[in-house]
Structures are given as structure tokens and as C-alpha cells.
Design a protein around this motif. Structure first.
Motif, PDB file in Angstrom:
ATOM      1  N   ALA A 135      59.252  29.368  44.946  1.00  0.00           N
ATOM      2  CA  ALA A 135      58.805  29.022  43.582  1.00  0.00           C
ATOM      3  C   ALA A 135      57.811  30.059  43.061  1.00  0.00           C
ATOM      4  N   ARG A 136      56.926  30.567  43.925  1.00  0.00           N
ATOM      5  CA  ARG A 136      55.963  31.605  43.505  1.00  0.00           C
ATOM      6  C   ARG A 136      56.703  32.879  43.108  1.00  0.00           C
ATOM      7  N   ASN A 137      57.689  33.250  43.917  1.00  0.00           N
ATOM      8  CA  ASN A 137      58.456  34.463  43.590  1.00  0.00           C
ATOM      9  C   ASN A 137      59.198  34.300  42.268  1.00  0.00           C
ATOM     10  N   SER A 184      42.073  26.589  41.734  1.00  0.00           N
ATOM     11  CA  SER A 184      43.454  26.621  42.255  1.00  0.00           C
ATOM     12  C   SER A 184      44.236  27.763  41.603  1.00  0.00           C
ATOM     13  N   ASP A 185      44.096  27.918  40.285  1.00  0.00           N
ATOM     14  CA  ASP A 185      44.793  29.006  39.580  1.00  0.00           C
ATOM     15  C   ASP A 185      44.360  30.372  40.121  1.00  0.00           C
ATOM     16  N   VAL A 186      43.047  30.533  40.315  1.00  0.00           N
ATOM     17  CA  VAL A 186      42.532  31.826  40.780  1.00  0.00           C
ATOM     18  C   VAL A 186      42.991  32.102  42.205  1.00  0.00           C
ATOM     19  N   ARG A 187      42.996  31.082  43.025  1.00  0.00           N
ATOM     20  CA  ARG A 187      43.479  31.283  44.401  1.00  0.00           C
ATOM     21  C   ARG A 187      44.940  31.728  44.398  1.00  0.00           C
ATOM     22  N   LEU A 188      45.756  31.129  43.518  1.00  0.00           N
ATOM     23  CA  LEU A 188      47.151  31.567  43.407  1.00  0.00           C
ATOM     24  C   LEU A 188      47.208  33.031  42.976  1.00  0.00           C
ATOM     25  N   GLY A 189      46.329  33.405  42.046  1.00  0.00           N
ATOM     26  CA  GLY A 189      46.283  34.797  41.601  1.00  0.00           C
ATOM     27  C   GLY A 189      45.932  35.748  42.731  1.00  0.00           C
ATOM     28  N   ILE A 190      45.044  35.333  43.624  1.00  0.00           N
ATOM     29  CA  ILE A 190      44.693  36.155  44.789  1.00  0.00           C
ATOM     30  C   ILE A 190      45.885  36.272  45.734  1.00  0.00           C
ATOM     31  N   ASP A 191      46.532  35.127  46.012  1.00  0.00           N
ATOM     32  CA  ASP A 191      47.674  35.139  46.943  1.00  0.00           C
ATOM     33  C   ASP A 191      48.817  35.997  46.424  1.00  0.00           C
ATOM     34  N   LEU A 192      48.985  36.064  45.087  1.00  0.00           N
ATOM     35  CA  LEU A 192      50.069  36.854  44.501  1.00  0.00           C
ATOM     36  C   LEU A 192      49.673  38.313  44.276  1.00  0.00           C
ATOM     37  N   GLY A 193      48.407  38.641  44.557  1.00  0.00           N
ATOM     38  CA  GLY A 193      47.953  40.017  44.406  1.00  0.00           C
ATOM     39  C   GLY A 193      47.522  40.374  42.997  1.00  0.00           C
ATOM     40  N   PHE A 194      47.429  39.399  42.085  1.00  0.00           N
ATOM     41  CA  PHE A 194      46.986  39.680  40.718  1.00  0.00           C
ATOM     42  C   PHE A 194      45.484  39.967  40.687  1.00  0.00           C
ATOM     43  N   ILE A 195      44.724  39.184  41.432  1.00  0.00           N
ATOM     44  CA  ILE A 195      43.270  39.336  41.483  1.00  0.00           C
ATOM     45  C   ILE A 195      42.904  39.925  42.844  1.00  0.00           C
ATOM     46  N   LYS A 196      42.211  41.045  42.835  1.00  0.00           N
ATOM     47  CA  LYS A 196      41.985  41.764  44.092  1.00  0.00           C
ATOM     48  C   LYS A 196      40.518  41.784  44.533  1.00  0.00           C
ATOM     49  N   ASN A 197      39.607  41.370  43.677  1.00  0.00           N
ATOM     50  CA  ASN A 197      38.190  41.500  44.023  1.00  0.00           C
ATOM     51  C   ASN A 197      37.556  40.210  44.545  1.00  0.00           C
ATOM     52  N   THR A 198      38.369  39.186  44.730  1.00  0.00           N
ATOM     53  CA  THR A 198      37.832  37.904  45.193  1.00  0.00           C
ATOM     54  C   THR A 198      38.662  37.424  46.384  1.00  0.00           C
ATOM     55  N   SER A 199      37.982  36.995  47.441  1.00  0.00           N
ATOM     56  CA  SER A 199      38.713  36.550  48.628  1.00  0.00           C
ATOM     57  C   SER A 199      39.042  35.061  48.516  1.00  0.00           C
ATOM     58  N   ALA A 200      40.134  34.670  49.157  1.00  0.00           N
ATOM     59  CA  ALA A 200      40.525  33.256  49.163  1.00  0.00           C
ATOM     60  C   ALA A 200      39.464  32.404  49.848  1.00  0.00           C
ATOM     61  N   ASN A 201      38.748  32.992  50.836  1.00  0.00           N
ATOM     62  CA  ASN A 201      37.722  32.212  51.543  1.00  0.00           C
ATOM     63  C   ASN A 201      36.582  31.810  50.611  1.00  0.00           C
ATOM     64  N   ILE A 202      36.250  32.693  49.638  1.00  0.00           N
ATOM     65  CA  ILE A 202      35.206  32.347  48.679  1.00  0.00           C
ATOM     66  C   ILE A 202      35.618  31.116  47.878  1.00  0.00           C
TER      67      ILE A 202
END
Length: 355
Positions: free
Chosen positions: A256-258, A295-313
Motif C-alpha cells: 500500500a505504501r508503494n 504518524s504522518d511524519v513517521r511515514l514520511g521518514i520511512d518512505l525517505g521523504f523526510i531525512k533529518n528526523t529519526s523514527a526513534n524521536i
């Protein structure tokens, strides 16, 4: 190790690790319910009888073979904690709301990294909980089983040869085992597939709940999926059934993400960056909106859209922005409006630190 350590650290050590499939499975948990055979269930036991449970468990957890494997364990009594301290432990998934709010002789035993939590005198005398990062159900089961063996060597459990372990709630009779996985499934929600899957998951003897278990909402597209049946099936069968369903959900969430990234990339990026912008600049934000934006931002990190924030944060912020933690850090009770203001400030500061 002290109570302050468990209260002040927002994220448990086990939450910081990157487990298998941690982009979708946030944690794996196994819980075993056990009762002593000569003591009534907690609901009708006397204070002296409940204290006997605490004393006997205290003796087991100081044995050298237990501490060699788990490290030093800390026993905390509910009647010695403040309300806000108990709420923080609930928000960290270390105790249940029931133990925090209703138990008069309840206690909890915690390992230093908080991956092991043993509740005493909740619905049952002993509830062993093991938490692992990512998709590690089998590892969580093996750890819980070894702790169960240590107790069983010293304490006689209520057990029936035909039905298995006897528990306060009939739905736990049998193995007494509840296994669960906490999953982040935003793409299945956005594509409206999750609602269609829920009935099928229930038909397999599993149940889907929110982030804080029974009665809680699935905020932030975070779902807790666990077994319903504990009677008539072996522990291995229960773990395998849940693991198989979790694997299918992982595959379908990735598909679904792809699909979203390929067919609706602009709208998806817009949604994610709008949430990032609101979190970065808002001066007040309610808990429900904050969790959804995170949740939206975490998805952005997992998809590589957002690169300056870690999922752990973001894992940390989902816990830190809960009412109990906000008031613990403030050192005082806060109104809803004050909590919304402090939540927004905390998120801004954490995101800024990561840039």
C-alpha cells in the motif's frame, strides 16, 4: 536504579532498539497470567494473602540465576506511588490502567531496560510481560517462558490437567498467554483497506485494539493485534498464528505504501509535509491531532521523504506528549489548555534539535 529512572526516561531502552521490520512493527509483547493455587484470586483475597504473593515473588526475583539472566529487578508498590507516577508507567506500557487505578495491593517488578514487567495482584496474582522492539514475537515468548519456569520452580500455580492454567478472567483460562504486536499501518488506513481487513482478522481468533489496549482508540494509525483464544491451543500455535497474520499485514502495508508513493505521490508528500509544518510551528496542539501528525511524519521518514528526523524521536514524542508525562515534566497538574501549549512547545524543540 530508582523510581526516577523509570518515570523520567520517556522511552524505554527496548524502544530505542531497531528490531526486525521496525518500520511497521513498533513492538512485540507476550504476557502470561498465573495464580497461586492456595490463594483466592485478587478480587476476593485478603490484604495478607495478597501481601504473601508480593513476598514470594520478591524472593524469586532476587535469586542469582534470575538476576544473572535479567540483571537487577526493581519492585514498586502501587500504594507508594503518586497518581501522576502511575499514569506515566501506564503511558510507557509497563503497567495496565487497571493496576494503576483499582488495585489496592498491586505491585510491579521491572527490569533495568524495562523489557520485562511483572504485575502483581492485578486481575491475577502474577502477570509476566516481555516487550521486544520490532517483530520479535518468538524471542518475547522464549523470555516469558523462561521467567515462568523460574516462578513455577518455587510457586505452585493454579492448574487443571484438562483445561490448563486457571485465571480470574475466563478468557485467559488455558495457556494464560496473550501475545500482541503493535503495528503502524498508515497506508492501509489511507487506502481504506484496514476496515475491510478487521472482520477477517477477528474471524481468525485475533482482536485489534488501540495503542493502549482494550477500550482504547487506534490513534496515529497504531494498532495492537493480539490473540483472543487461550484455551485448546498450545502456546506455539498461538504465537505462530499471530506471527502469520502480522507477516501478511507487513506485506500488505508495504504494498500500500508503494502504491501511494507511485500513484499519489504529490498528495502524499503534501499530507506529510503539512503535518511536519504544523508540528514544527504550532503553538498549541491537542493530543489526538499531535499523534496523527506524528504518524504522518513517521511515514514520511520511512518512505525517505523526510531525512533529518529519526523514527526513534517520533517514538519518543508519542510517549512524551501524553498527559502524564507533560505533567511530570512540569512538576504540577496542568489544565487541558496548558497541556496543549506545552505539548506544542515540546514537539517544536525536539524537531528543531534533530535538524
Amino acid at each position: 536504579m530508582s523510581l526516577d529512572k523509570f518515570i523520567k526516561n520517556a522511552v524505554s531502552d527496548w524502544m530505542k532498539g531497531d528490531g526486525p521490520d521496525s518500520d511497521i512493527v513498533m513492538s512485540s509483547r507476550v504476557r502470561l497470567a498465573r495464580n497461586e493455587d492456595t490463594i483466592p484470586f485478587p478480587l476476593i483475597a485478603t490484604e495478607d494473602q495478597l501481601q504473601t504473593v508480593v513476598t514470594e515473588v520478591g524472593d524469586v526475583i532476587t535469586r542469582s540465576d534470575v538476576t544473572d539472566e535479567l540483571g537487577k529487578l526493581e519492585l514498586l508498590r502501587m500504594n507508594q506511588l503518586k497518581g501522576i507516577q502511575k499514569r506515566v508507567l501506564v503511558e510507557k506500557h509497563l503497567i495496565s490502567p487497571n493496576l494503576a487505578e483499582e488495585s489496592t495491593a498491586g505491585s510491579v517488578v521491572l527490569s533495568e531496560n524495562e523489557s520485562v514487567s511483572i504485575m502483581l495482584n492485578e486481575e491475577d496474582h502474577i502477570r509476566i510481560q516481555c516487550l521486544y522492539p520490532g517483530f520479535q514475537l518468538q524471542q518475547a515468548w522464549e523470555k516469558a517462558n523462561s521467567i515462568d519456569d523460574w516462578f513455577e520452580a518455587n510457586i505452585n500455580f493454579a492448574f487443571d490437567e484438562k483445561v490448563g492454567y486457571l485465571t480470574s478472567c475466563p478468557t485467559n483460562v488455558g495457556t494464560g498467554l496473550r501475545a500482541s504486536v503493535m503495528m503502524h499501518l498508515p497506508a492501509l488506513v489511507m487506502t481504506e483497506q484496514m476496515n475491510r481487513m478487521l472482520p477477517a482478522i477477528n474471524q481468525l481468533g485475533l482482536v485489534v485494539r488501540g495503542i493502549y489496549g482494550e477500550g482504547s482508540e487506534a490513534l496515529g494509525n497504531i494498532f495492537q493485534i493480539s490473540n483472543q483464544i487461550t484455551l485448546g491451543r498450545s502456546e506455539t500455535e498461538i504465537i505462530e498464528d499471530l506471527a502469520n497474520v502480522a507477516k501478511q499485514l507487513i506485506d500488505q502495508e508495504r504494498q500500500a505504501r508503494n502504491t501511494l508513493a507511485q500513484q499519489s505521490r504529490l498528495r502524499l508528500e503534501d499530507k506529510i509535509y503539512r503535518s511536519y509544518g504544523i508540528l514544527s510551528h504550532a503553538r498549541t496542539i491537542e493530543s489526538k491531532e499531535a499523534t496523527q501528525r506524528l504518524s504522518d511524519v513517521r511515514l514520511g521518514i520511512d518512505l525517505g521523504f523526510i531525512k533529518n528526523t529519526s523514527a526513534n524521536i517520533l517514538n519518543e514524542l508519542i510517549v512524551l506528549t501524553q498527559p502524564g508525562f507533560l505533567q511530570q515534566y512540569a512538576g504540577e497538574m496542568l489544565t487541558a489548555e496548558q497541556r496543549d501549549e506545552r505539548r506544542a512547545k515540546l514537539i517544536r524543540e525536539r524537531l528543531l534539535l534533530n535538524e
